[in-house]
Write a protein that holds these residues in place. Structure first.
Motif, PDB file in Angstrom:
ATOM      1  N   SER A 102       0.830  -1.209   0.000  1.00 15.38           N
ATOM      2  CA  SER A 102       0.000   0.000   0.000  1.00 15.38           C
ATOM      3  C   SER A 102       0.863   1.257   0.000  1.00 15.38           C
ATOM      4  CB  SER A 102      -0.927  -0.012   1.215  1.00 15.38           C
ATOM      5  OG  SER A 102      -0.177  -0.071   2.419  1.00 15.38           O
ATOM      6  N   LEU A 103       1.976   1.222   0.751  1.00 21.67           N
ATOM      7  CA  LEU A 103       2.868   2.385   0.801  1.00 21.67           C
ATOM      8  C   LEU A 103       3.605   2.575  -0.516  1.00 21.67           C
ATOM      9  CD1 LEU A 103       4.326   2.021   4.408  1.00 21.67           C
ATOM     10  CD2 LEU A 103       2.653   3.685   3.601  1.00 21.67           C
ATOM     11  N   ALA A 104       3.975   1.481  -1.157  1.00 18.44           N
ATOM     12  CA  ALA A 104       4.625   1.589  -2.465  1.00 18.44           C
ATOM     13  C   ALA A 104       3.679   2.215  -3.488  1.00 18.44           C
ATOM     14  CB  ALA A 104       5.079   0.207  -2.935  1.00 18.44           C
ATOM     15  N   LYS A 105       2.421   1.810  -3.432  1.00 20.65           N
ATOM     16  CA  LYS A 105       1.424   2.381  -4.338  1.00 20.65           C
ATOM     17  C   LYS A 105       1.196   3.857  -4.028  1.00 20.65           C
ATOM     18  CE  LYS A 105      -3.326   1.659  -5.944  1.00 20.65           C
ATOM     19  NZ  LYS A 105      -4.559   0.837  -5.769  1.00 20.65           N
ATOM     20  N   GLU A 106       1.165   4.199  -2.745  1.00 19.01           N
ATOM     21  CA  GLU A 106       0.954   5.601  -2.360  1.00 19.01           C
ATOM     22  C   GLU A 106       2.141   6.463  -2.774  1.00 19.01           C
ATOM     23  OE1 GLU A 106      -0.380   8.165   1.619  1.00 19.01           O
ATOM     24  OE2 GLU A 106      -0.116   5.986   1.718  1.00 19.01           O
ATOM     25  N   MET A 107       3.363   5.938  -2.640  1.00 16.75           N
ATOM     26  CA  MET A 107       4.544   6.700  -3.066  1.00 16.75           C
ATOM     27  C   MET A 107       4.553   6.887  -4.579  1.00 16.75           C
ATOM     28  SD  MET A 107       8.588   6.144  -2.279  1.00 16.75           S
ATOM     29  CE  MET A 107       8.558   7.127  -0.769  1.00 16.75           C
ATOM     30  N   ARG A 108       4.084   5.888  -5.314  1.00 18.49           N
ATOM     31  CA  ARG A 108       3.995   6.019  -6.773  1.00 18.49           C
ATOM     32  C   ARG A 108       3.025   7.142  -7.137  1.00 18.49           C
ATOM     33  NH1 ARG A 108       2.353   1.244  -7.733  1.00 18.49           N
ATOM     34  NH2 ARG A 108       4.443   0.339  -7.638  1.00 18.49           N
ATOM     35  N   SER A 109       1.892   7.177  -6.454  1.00 15.00           N
ATOM     36  CA  SER A 109       0.928   8.261  -6.694  1.00 15.00           C
ATOM     37  C   SER A 109       1.532   9.609  -6.312  1.00 15.00           C
ATOM     38  CB  SER A 109      -0.346   8.013  -5.885  1.00 15.00           C
ATOM     39  OG  SER A 109      -0.954   6.788  -6.236  1.00 15.00           O
ATOM     40  N   LEU A 110       2.293   9.631  -5.218  1.00 20.16           N
ATOM     41  CA  LEU A 110       2.938  10.867  -4.781  1.00 20.16           C
ATOM     42  C   LEU A 110       3.933  11.356  -5.827  1.00 20.16           C
ATOM     43  CD1 LEU A 110       3.076  12.824  -2.374  1.00 20.16           C
ATOM     44  CD2 LEU A 110       4.914  11.419  -1.448  1.00 20.16           C
ATOM     45  N   GLY A 111       4.645  10.419  -6.467  1.00 15.73           N
ATOM     46  CA  GLY A 111       5.570  10.802  -7.530  1.00 15.73           C
ATOM     47  C   GLY A 111       4.846  11.449  -8.702  1.00 15.73           C
TER      48      GLY A 111
END
Length: 214
Positions: A102-111
């Protein structure tokens, strides 16, 4: 683990810096809005015009107001980016590890947000600047660079989450095997004890018969 503790300490420091940036962006946006309002209110004041004219870079009242408006727009987008980044680091610190899907997906969205929002800010401020005939530069190359860095980091987090998930599955598979070994050893031991007891009983029953024959 020491490495995980260092990562969490770095996340706490980044969160503090983002909080400072968030507050500074809000203060900057408020000051820019106030400055634009003052430019409109004091546009007819001769002393205010002379102060702008005597500045290091000569500005008209219109140019000063336009610069304040563009800076306020830029601060508004910075507020949004800081808020999104703070949300991610809150979730990361609550999870205790960055290696979660979930955090990896959230960081991708943040990028993606760090790439899209600065570009939008540059477009909006460029339109306002061209409309007011300003020569100010409001490019957002730093924000785009941060977005690319976040996208690359999201790949590492995704890989780390896969490694962590695989290690947990291997640990779950090993535990039943060890349990079966322990139960097998226990049952084997009980069988051996039973055989020993039966042999002992047979010896006891045959001993009196031998004595009688003697």
């Amino acid at each position: 683990m020491k490495s995980l503790n260092r990562v969490q300490k770095a996340a706490k420091i980044i969160r503090i810096l983002l909080k400072i940036g968030y507050i500074a962006s809000i203060a900057g946006a408020a000051c820019c809005v106030i400055g634009a309002i003052l430019c409109g209110v004091l546009s007819g004041n001769e002393a205010f015009r002379e102060a702008l004219a005597s500045a290091e870079k000569t500005l008209t009242v219109k140019e000063a107001a336009g610069a304040c408006v563009c800076a306020a727009i830029d601060c508004g987008f910075s507020i949004a980016l800081c808020a999104l980044s703070l949300k991610f680091y809150d979730h990361e610190l609550a999870a205790g590890t960055p290696f979660e899907k979930s955090l990896a997906k959230e960081m991708r969205s943040l990028g993606f947000y760090h790439i899209i929002l600065p570009v939008c800010a540059a477009i909006v401020t460029g339109i306002v600047a061209s409309f007011l005939k300003l020569s100010a530069d409001f490019s957002e190359t730093a924000g785009v660079s941060a977005g690319i860095a976040y996208l690359l980091l999201s790949l590492l987090l995704d890989y780390g989450a896969d490694v962590k998930s695989g290690a947990e599955k291997n640990g779950e598979n090993e535990n039943p095997v060890s349990g079966n070994r322990d139960s097998g050893a226990t049952s084997g031991g009980s069988d051996n004890d039973g055989q020993t007891d039966s042999v002992t009983a047979e010896l006891k029953t045959t001993a009196p018969a031998d004595d009688a024959n003697l």
